[in-house]
Design a protein around this motif. Structure first.
Motif, PDB file in Angstrom:
ATOM      1  N   ALA A 113       0.811  -1.200   0.000  1.00 57.43           N
ATOM      2  CA  ALA A 113       0.000   0.000   0.000  1.00 57.43           C
ATOM      3  C   ALA A 113       0.848   1.254   0.000  1.00 57.43           C
ATOM      4  CB  ALA A 113      -0.925   0.021   1.218  1.00 57.43           C
ATOM      5  N   GLY A 114       2.134   1.126   0.370  1.00 59.35           N
ATOM      6  CA  GLY A 114       2.959   2.305   0.473  1.00 59.35           C
ATOM      7  C   GLY A 114       3.123   3.046  -0.830  1.00 59.35           C
ATOM      8  N   SER A 115       2.986   2.358  -1.968  1.00 61.72           N
ATOM      9  CA  SER A 115       3.179   2.998  -3.252  1.00 61.72           C
ATOM     10  C   SER A 115       1.908   3.031  -4.087  1.00 61.72           C
ATOM     11  CB  SER A 115       4.273   2.253  -4.029  1.00 61.72           C
ATOM     12  OG  SER A 115       3.913   0.899  -4.217  1.00 61.72           O
ATOM     13  N   LEU A 116       0.781   2.815  -3.450  1.00 62.60           N
ATOM     14  CA  LEU A 116      -0.468   2.790  -4.188  1.00 62.60           C
ATOM     15  C   LEU A 116      -0.893   4.191  -4.592  1.00 62.60           C
ATOM     16  CD1 LEU A 116      -2.595   0.222  -2.165  1.00 62.60           C
ATOM     17  CD2 LEU A 116      -1.148  -0.165  -4.130  1.00 62.60           C
ATOM     18  N   ASP A 117      -1.671   4.259  -5.645  1.00 63.21           N
ATOM     19  CA  ASP A 117      -2.220   5.524  -6.106  1.00 63.21           C
ATOM     20  C   ASP A 117      -3.657   5.643  -5.624  1.00 63.21           C
ATOM     21  OD1 ASP A 117       0.098   6.221  -7.550  1.00 63.21           O
ATOM     22  OD2 ASP A 117      -0.524   4.891  -9.182  1.00 63.21           O
ATOM     23  N   MET A 118      -3.982   6.770  -5.030  1.00 64.51           N
ATOM     24  CA  MET A 118      -5.342   6.965  -4.562  1.00 64.51           C
ATOM     25  C   MET A 118      -6.226   7.444  -5.713  1.00 64.51           C
ATOM     26  SD  MET A 118      -6.785   8.953  -1.185  1.00 64.51           S
ATOM     27  CE  MET A 118      -7.241  10.576  -1.767  1.00 64.51           C
ATOM     28  N   ILE A 119      -7.440   6.937  -5.743  1.00 59.08           N
ATOM     29  CA  ILE A 119      -8.426   7.349  -6.729  1.00 59.08           C
ATOM     30  C   ILE A 119      -8.716   8.839  -6.559  1.00 59.08           C
ATOM     31  CG2 ILE A 119     -10.835   7.063  -7.444  1.00 59.08           C
ATOM     32  CD1 ILE A 119     -10.583   4.132  -6.446  1.00 59.08           C
ATOM     33  N   PRO A 156     -17.037   6.029  -3.455  1.00 55.35           N
ATOM     34  CA  PRO A 156     -18.446   6.138  -3.859  1.00 55.35           C
ATOM     35  C   PRO A 156     -18.633   5.735  -5.309  1.00 55.35           C
ATOM     36  CG  PRO A 156     -17.450   8.312  -3.632  1.00 55.35           C
ATOM     37  CD  PRO A 156     -16.453   7.325  -3.095  1.00 55.35           C
ATOM     38  N   LEU A 157     -19.788   5.179  -5.607  1.00 55.26           N
ATOM     39  CA  LEU A 157     -20.060   4.617  -6.928  1.00 55.26           C
ATOM     40  C   LEU A 157     -20.741   5.601  -7.872  1.00 55.26           C
ATOM     41  CD1 LEU A 157     -21.427   1.193  -5.639  1.00 55.26           C
ATOM     42  CD2 LEU A 157     -19.089   1.723  -6.353  1.00 55.26           C
ATOM     43  N   ASP A 158     -21.082   6.779  -7.384  1.00 47.75           N
ATOM     44  CA  ASP A 158     -21.829   7.734  -8.203  1.00 47.75           C
ATOM     45  C   ASP A 158     -21.042   9.016  -8.446  1.00 47.75           C
ATOM     46  OD1 ASP A 158     -21.957   8.382  -5.534  1.00 47.75           O
ATOM     47  OD2 ASP A 158     -24.049   9.026  -5.564  1.00 47.75           O
ATOM     48  N   TYR A 159     -19.727   8.894  -8.516  1.00 43.95           N
ATOM     49  CA  TYR A 159     -18.859  10.033  -8.811  1.00 43.95           C
ATOM     50  C   TYR A 159     -18.045   9.765 -10.064  1.00 43.95           C
ATOM     51  CZ  TYR A 159     -19.537  12.750  -4.525  1.00 43.95           C
ATOM     52  OH  TYR A 159     -20.073  13.538  -3.524  1.00 43.95           O
ATOM     53  N   GLU A 160     -17.733  10.850 -10.776  1.00 45.97           N
ATOM     54  CA  GLU A 160     -16.799  10.750 -11.878  1.00 45.97           C
ATOM     55  C   GLU A 160     -15.420  10.398 -11.306  1.00 45.97           C
ATOM     56  OE1 GLU A 160     -14.952  13.707 -15.346  1.00 45.97           O
ATOM     57  OE2 GLU A 160     -16.146  14.521 -13.692  1.00 45.97           O
ATOM     58  N   ILE A 161     -14.716   9.502 -11.966  1.00 45.78           N
ATOM     59  CA  ILE A 161     -13.357   9.164 -11.565  1.00 45.78           C
ATOM     60  C   ILE A 161     -12.391   9.834 -12.542  1.00 45.78           C
ATOM     61  CG2 ILE A 161     -11.664   7.314 -11.295  1.00 45.78           C
ATOM     62  CD1 ILE A 161     -13.850   5.515 -10.305  1.00 45.78           C
ATOM     63  N   ILE A 162     -11.678  10.830 -12.044  1.00 42.62           N
ATOM     64  CA  ILE A 162     -10.731  11.559 -12.885  1.00 42.62           C
ATOM     65  C   ILE A 162      -9.468  10.734 -13.103  1.00 42.62           C
ATOM     66  CG2 ILE A 162      -9.272  13.620 -13.025  1.00 42.62           C
ATOM     67  CD1 ILE A 162     -11.401  15.129 -11.464  1.00 42.62           C
ATOM     68  N   ARG A 163      -8.986  10.139 -12.024  1.00 46.75           N
ATOM     69  CA  ARG A 163      -7.832   9.248 -12.126  1.00 46.75           C
ATOM     70  C   ARG A 163      -8.107   8.004 -11.303  1.00 46.75           C
ATOM     71  NH1 ARG A 163      -2.626  11.216  -9.332  1.00 46.75           N
ATOM     72  NH2 ARG A 163      -3.519  10.034  -7.584  1.00 46.75           N
ATOM     73  N   ASP A 164      -8.077   6.875 -11.974  1.00 44.21           N
ATOM     74  CA  ASP A 164      -8.349   5.627 -11.261  1.00 44.21           C
ATOM     75  C   ASP A 164      -7.126   5.222 -10.457  1.00 44.21           C
ATOM     76  OD1 ASP A 164      -9.909   3.499 -10.447  1.00 44.21           O
ATOM     77  OD2 ASP A 164     -10.606   3.062 -12.480  1.00 44.21           O
ATOM     78  N   GLY A 165      -7.335   4.358  -9.496  1.00 42.01           N
ATOM     79  CA  GLY A 165      -6.240   3.941  -8.641  1.00 42.01           C
ATOM     80  C   GLY A 165      -6.595   2.698  -7.866  1.00 42.01           C
ATOM     81  N   ASP A 166      -5.843   2.468  -6.791  1.00 41.74           N
ATOM     82  CA  ASP A 166      -5.963   1.238  -6.032  1.00 41.74           C
ATOM     83  C   ASP A 166      -6.843   1.371  -4.796  1.00 41.74           C
ATOM     84  OD1 ASP A 166      -3.642  -0.487  -7.356  1.00 41.74           O
ATOM     85  OD2 ASP A 166      -2.904   1.553  -7.096  1.00 41.74           O
TER      86      ASP A 166
END
Length: 524
Positions: free
Chosen positions: A33-39, A99-109
């Motif tokens: 998790a230390g190098s994961l990208d946040m959505i 949340p499932l009802d938001y636009e995702i600008i950058r996907d991640g882990d």
């Protein structure tokens, strides 16, 4: 939660045994998790599946019917668990940390709500049946939804084309650009294949990522399935709009890889948005270290478990609900079995840890894999098979046996004081437990590696005071993995006892067994 996270890091670092030595590098970024990208989320979108929007869509598709009010079939909710007991109450749900009802600008882990402190668990989102019995966990109902399929039995006689209604709901809510240009009445089951490449096997051709969970969703409508052994999947629900695809590293064989921000046991990899008809994806070393490592570990553990069957190696399966964590900044690996209450539940340590012991037992892993320097499939494969062999041994012996095995590593490291001697000198208390289990793990690593690649794994057997060569020699003299494993009972706590146990099982081969142990097991 953050404080607990740090405590677990310290605890695992203190007790981890090693195939390749101890690594005293910083704990910063120690885990997967230390190098994961946040959505990164954008604007909130209007959910086309609310009962209000579905009712409006029916009126638009069938104006002659007037306003038709539908009843909710599902509830879109979010939970805020505060501890491991509350998480257990909702762990059977298909949870999402974003949340499932938001636009995702950058996907991640992973995602952590900025309104929630880093030391607390973030919201967990789910879609539940409308008659769901909520446990005693704080929750909020976000939307009452209508989600159904064309062939739903309770809808067969209503004369409504629900696929057309669903598409109209997307248009009415401003989400029409998500629809795919298909037949207006069409809905399809996403179907595809997830594959990976091992440069040293299968002539470098892609083969399946086996038994891993594939999830896809569009808003609150989501579904998942597992790939078969060749990586093929078919999602059970049908879709007519673009969907987001994710790999969830929870395997049908009963293990999970990694975690997202501690609470969720299985890591995820985003594959992006694609057609409802399905997505094919091939994982290579160029796909990124995280995804490649996770998929290799997934396949390696799947392969090992598959080969434990009665018609193959016929040895004990590792325990179910096995948790594996990846440590990309460390070189050591360990089968600590904490989630299965080894060591952490021992009387002395439990007295020291107090109430925290149960929390660590719930959240912490069974296997930790130090993947530093392991950049190809084959090196990861050998490491996973080694630790999975330990897990099989754990399943056959007791937690009391394993407590002594783990205790040995801690005490031997302290006494030797050197990472060059990860297994101590063999003179420390419980050295026999170490010898028996490590001989088995190295033997199985080499056996599995040889079967896959046609050559032995790289090892440092000659440098160890115990001798895996003994078991390798037994294997070369027609003793099966099952023959050897069956002798490794919980009362076998040193190499001499292992020898006697095998001889007692096969007295006719006693002289040959004695010779093998004497030849390879002599003291250095």
């Amino acid at each position: 939660m953050k404080r607990l996270f740090g405590f677990i890091v310290l605890f695992l670092t203190m007790m981890s045994c090693s195939k390749g030595g101890f690594d005293h590098s910083s704990a910063d970024g120690w885990d997967d998790a230390g190098s994961l990208d946040m959505i990164v989320l954008g604007d909130r979108l209007e959910n086309p599946y609310t009962v209000e929007n579905v009712s409006a869509a029916i009126a638009a598709v069938y104006p002659e019917r007037g306003r038709v009010e539908v009843e909710p079939t599902h509830l879109y909710v979010r939970f805020l668990p505060t501890d491991e007991n509350e998480f257990k109450m909702i762990s059977d749900l298909d949870l999402s940390d974003h949340p499932l009802d938001y636009e995702i600008i950058r996907d991640g882990d992973y995602y952590h709500d900025p309104a929630i402190g880093d030391d607390k668990a973030t919201w967990q989102y789910a879609v539940v049946p409308q008659d769901y019995q909520f446990p005693d966990v704080y929750y909020e109902i976000i939307d009452r939804c209508f989600i159904t399929e064309n062939d739903a039995p309770e809808r067969n006689g209503d004369g409504i084309d629900w696929a057309a209604v669903e598409r109209e709901a997307y248009r009415l809510t401003g989400n029409g650009d998500m629809l795919v240009d298909m037949d207006a009445r069409a809905k399809v089951n996403p179907t595809g294949r997830i594959t990976i490449v091992d440069d040293k096997a299968c002539d470098g051709k892609p083969f399946g990522v086996a038994g891993v969970r594939v999830r896809c969703n569009t808003f609150v409508k989501y579904s998942h399935t597992y790939t078969d052994r060749d990586g093929y999947y078919t999602i059970p629900k049908t879709f007519s709009s673009k969907v987001r695809y994710r790999i969830i590293y929870k395997n049908e064989k009963g293990f999970a890889i990694g975690f997202n921000k501690l609470l969720v046991p299985a890591s995820t990899s985003a594959l992006g948005k694609g057609s409802p008809e399905g997505m094919d994806y091939t994982v290579t070393a160029e796909s990124g270290r995280k995804m490649f490592s996770r998929c290799v570990v997934n396949n390696s553990a799947y392969d090992y478990i598959s080969r434990c069957s009665a018609d193959d190696m016929n040895i004990a399966l590792p325990p179910g609900d096995l948790r594996l964590w990846l440590f990309p900044t460390l070189t050591h690996s360990a089968t600590v079995m904490i989630h299965h209450k080894a060591f952490v539940e021992s009387k002395d340590l439990k007295r020291f840890l107090g109430a925290v012991s149960s929390i660590i037992a719930f959240f912490a892993p069974d296997i930790t894999l130090g993947t530093k320097g392991m950049n190809d499939y084959s090196s990861l494969y050998g490491a996973v098979c080694h630790e999975m062999a330990h897990a099989s041994h754990f399943a056959q012996v007791s937690t009391e046996y394993w407590d002594k095995y783990i205790s040995y590593f801690i005490k031997s490291f302290i006494s030797s004081g050197s990472g060059d001697m990860p297994f101590g000198t063999g003179s420390e208390p419980y050295a026999g437990h170490c010898a028996v289990s490590e001989m088995w793990a190295y033997y199985m690593e080499d056996r599995m590696y040889m079967d896959r690649y046609g050559e032995p794994a790289e090892n440092e057997w000659d440098s160890y005071w115990f001798h895996p060569q003994v078991l390798s020699a037994l294997g070369g003299h027609s003793f099966s993995e099952s023959d050897i494993f069956n002798a490794m009972q919980k009362d076998v706590t040193d190499v001499d006892m292992l020898k006697e146990k095998i001889i007692s099982a096969y007295p006719g081969d006693g002289k040959e067994i004695e010779q093998i142990f004497n030849r390879f097991g002599r003291k250095r």
